[in-house]
Write an enzyme that holds these catalytic residues in place. Sequence first.
Site, PDB file in Angstrom:
ATOM      1  N   LYS A 172     -17.088   5.082  -5.199  1.00 45.88           N
ATOM      2  CA  LYS A 172     -18.264   4.499  -4.538  1.00 45.88           C
ATOM      3  C   LYS A 172     -19.257   5.781  -4.161  1.00 45.88           C
ATOM      4  O   LYS A 172     -19.448   5.883  -3.038  1.00 45.88           O
ATOM      5  CB  LYS A 172     -17.760   4.081  -3.176  1.00 45.88           C
ATOM      6  CG  LYS A 172     -18.464   3.289  -2.400  1.00 45.88           C
ATOM      7  CD  LYS A 172     -18.756   1.753  -2.905  1.00 45.88           C
ATOM      8  CE  LYS A 172     -19.947   1.198  -1.991  1.00 45.88           C
ATOM      9  NZ  LYS A 172     -20.607  -0.008  -2.545  1.00 45.88           N
ATOM     10  N   TYR A 197      -4.938   7.266   2.359  1.00 44.44           N
ATOM     11  CA  TYR A 197      -3.809   7.042   2.995  1.00 44.44           C
ATOM     12  C   TYR A 197      -2.717   8.214   3.370  1.00 44.44           C
ATOM     13  O   TYR A 197      -1.870   8.043   4.338  1.00 44.44           O
ATOM     14  CB  TYR A 197      -2.915   6.270   1.804  1.00 44.44           C
ATOM     15  CG  TYR A 197      -3.279   4.767   1.502  1.00 44.44           C
ATOM     16  CD1 TYR A 197      -4.412   4.205   2.018  1.00 44.44           C
ATOM     17  CD2 TYR A 197      -2.829   4.348   0.225  1.00 44.44           C
ATOM     18  CE1 TYR A 197      -4.823   3.173   1.526  1.00 44.44           C
ATOM     19  CE2 TYR A 197      -3.175   3.113  -0.135  1.00 44.44           C
ATOM     20  CZ  TYR A 197      -4.268   2.391   0.545  1.00 44.44           C
ATOM     21  OH  TYR A 197      -4.715   1.254   0.083  1.00 44.44           O
ATOM     22  N   ASP A 240      -5.364   0.922  -5.238  1.00 49.48           N
ATOM     23  CA  ASP A 240      -4.296  -0.131  -4.618  1.00 49.48           C
ATOM     24  C   ASP A 240      -4.895  -1.529  -4.796  1.00 49.48           C
ATOM     25  O   ASP A 240      -4.082  -2.448  -5.387  1.00 49.48           O
ATOM     26  CB  ASP A 240      -4.093   0.181  -3.153  1.00 49.48           C
ATOM     27  CG  ASP A 240      -2.914  -0.573  -2.498  1.00 49.48           C
ATOM     28  OD1 ASP A 240      -2.138  -1.215  -3.292  1.00 49.48           O
ATOM     29  OD2 ASP A 240      -2.983  -0.090  -1.286  1.00 49.48           O
ATOM     30  N   ASP A 276      -3.867  -4.576  -8.074  1.00 45.42           N
ATOM     31  CA  ASP A 276      -3.281  -5.905  -7.459  1.00 45.42           C
ATOM     32  C   ASP A 276      -4.280  -7.049  -8.035  1.00 45.42           C
ATOM     33  O   ASP A 276      -3.578  -8.140  -8.736  1.00 45.42           O
ATOM     34  CB  ASP A 276      -3.328  -6.036  -6.008  1.00 45.42           C
ATOM     35  CG  ASP A 276      -1.790  -5.698  -5.314  1.00 45.42           C
ATOM     36  OD1 ASP A 276      -1.130  -5.064  -6.080  1.00 45.42           O
ATOM     37  OD2 ASP A 276      -1.527  -6.301  -4.403  1.00 45.42           O
ATOM     38  N   ASP A 328     -17.302  -2.036  -5.965  1.00 41.98           N
ATOM     39  CA  ASP A 328     -17.460  -3.410  -5.506  1.00 41.98           C
ATOM     40  C   ASP A 328     -17.835  -3.952  -7.001  1.00 41.98           C
ATOM     41  O   ASP A 328     -17.473  -5.145  -7.112  1.00 41.98           O
ATOM     42  CB  ASP A 328     -18.928  -3.404  -4.826  1.00 41.98           C
ATOM     43  CG  ASP A 328     -19.807  -2.615  -4.899  1.00 41.98           C
ATOM     44  OD1 ASP A 328     -19.594  -1.433  -5.674  1.00 41.98           O
ATOM     45  OD2 ASP A 328     -20.761  -2.651  -4.097  1.00 41.98           O
TER      46      ASP A 328
END
Length: 360
Positions: A192, A141, A248, A252, A224
Site C-alpha cells: 500500500k 501483528y 493473512d 484466505d 486493495d
Amino acid sequence: MSKQILVLPGDGIGPEIVAEAVKVLQVANDKFKLDIELSFDELGGAAIDKYGVPLADATLERARGVDAILLGAVGGPKWDKLEPSIRPERGLLKIRSQLGLFANLRPAILYSQLADASSLKPEVVSGLDILIVRELTGGIYFGQPRESKVLENGERMAYDTLPYSESEVRRIARVGFDMARVRGKKLCSVDKANVLASSQLWRAVVEEVAKDYPDVELSHMYVDNAAMQLVRAPKQFDVMVTDNMFGDILSDEASMLTGSIGMLPSASLDANNKGMYEPCHGSAPDIAGQGVANPLATILSVSMLLRYSFNQGAAAAAIELAVSKVLDQGLRTGDIYSAGMTKVGTQAMGDAVVEALRSL
Ligand code: NAD
C-alpha cells in the site's frame, strides 16, 4: 542419519486429520526409503490442558531440535474465555516467531475435479495455481508500541504499529523470487505504497532484490486492487509476495477461490528451509469428533514438508498424485461433496489416499 519430525495434532479436528496425514507419511517413508522418525507433543488447547500453557518450554526445545514440524490446528470454544496471553493461538504465534518461521507459503490450487466447488465461474478458476508468500513474523501483528488506553476526555483509543526493516523485507522478497523462478517466473509484490511508509520501503527493497532475478518478471500492486483482481481474474497471478496482515487476508480470499479450505496446505519456513507444515484451516470445532473433516489439506501439507524441508520432490509429487486419483474416484468429504459423488468420512478418505499411494 534419520530425519526427525515433531507432530503436534492440536485441537478440534486436529488429531483426526493428523492421524490420516501420519498414515500417508508412513507409507511414503516406506515406499521412498525416507528414513523419517516421528515424535509427538501438544500445542494450543491440548497443551493448556496438559501443561497449563499453550506452548510448553520443553515442546519448544523439542521443536528446535527436529528437522520439521507437522501441525493440525489449534483453538476452540473450551479455551475462548481464557485471558488472551494464554489462549491456544498464542502458542502458535510463539512457536512461529521463536523458530524464526518468517516465510509462509500458501498455495491456492484448484483441482480440476473440484471446479464446481468454487463460488466463481469454472472458466475464471479452472487451472488456477497461485502461490502466496506471506511475511509471517513481522509487521503489524508484532509491532511495538501497541496500546489501548483511555484519553483525558474519557474517550477510549487504541493503536498498533506497522514496522518493517530492510532485512526483513529483503529475506521475504528473496523467497518470493526463488519460488517464482521455479514456477511461472512472475512475481507480484503487494503493498500500500501510496499511503504507508512501511510499504514505500517494502517496494524499494523488492526493486533492489529484483536486480538479482532478471529472469523473473516483477510487478507491484496495491493491496486493495489485488483483493479485487483475485476475484476478477485470479489466473493472472503466479507468485504473490506481501506483508503479514495483507497476506493473512489475501491468502484466505485466494483459498476460497478453490472452493474449500479443507484442501489447502501451508508451509512456514525459516532461513534454512526448516519448516512447520499445517492446513490453512482452523480446528473446526463445529465438526470435531464426528469423523467428517477433510484430511486432504493436512495430507498435502505432508507433501509440502517432503518437498521444501527434505528436498524429496518425487515423494511429494506421489502424494499429490494419490490425492488427485482419489478425487478422480469420486470420493468426497462433506465440505467438497457434490451430487453424484461418494461421500466419505475422514478415515475413509485417508485410507483411500494410502491405497492410491501404495499402488503408484
Ligand atoms: P475453521 O477453519 O476452523 O472453520 C471454518 C469452517 O470451515 C467451519 O465451518 C469448519 O467446519 C470448516 N472446516 C474447516 N476445516 C475443515 C476441514 N478440514 N474439513 C471440513 N470442513 C472444514 O475456522 P473458525 O471456525 O474461524 O475457527 C475455529 C477455531 O480454529 C478457532 O478457535 C480459531 O481460533 C482456530 N483457528 C486456528 C487456526 C490454526 O490453528 N492455524 C487457523 C484458523 C482458526
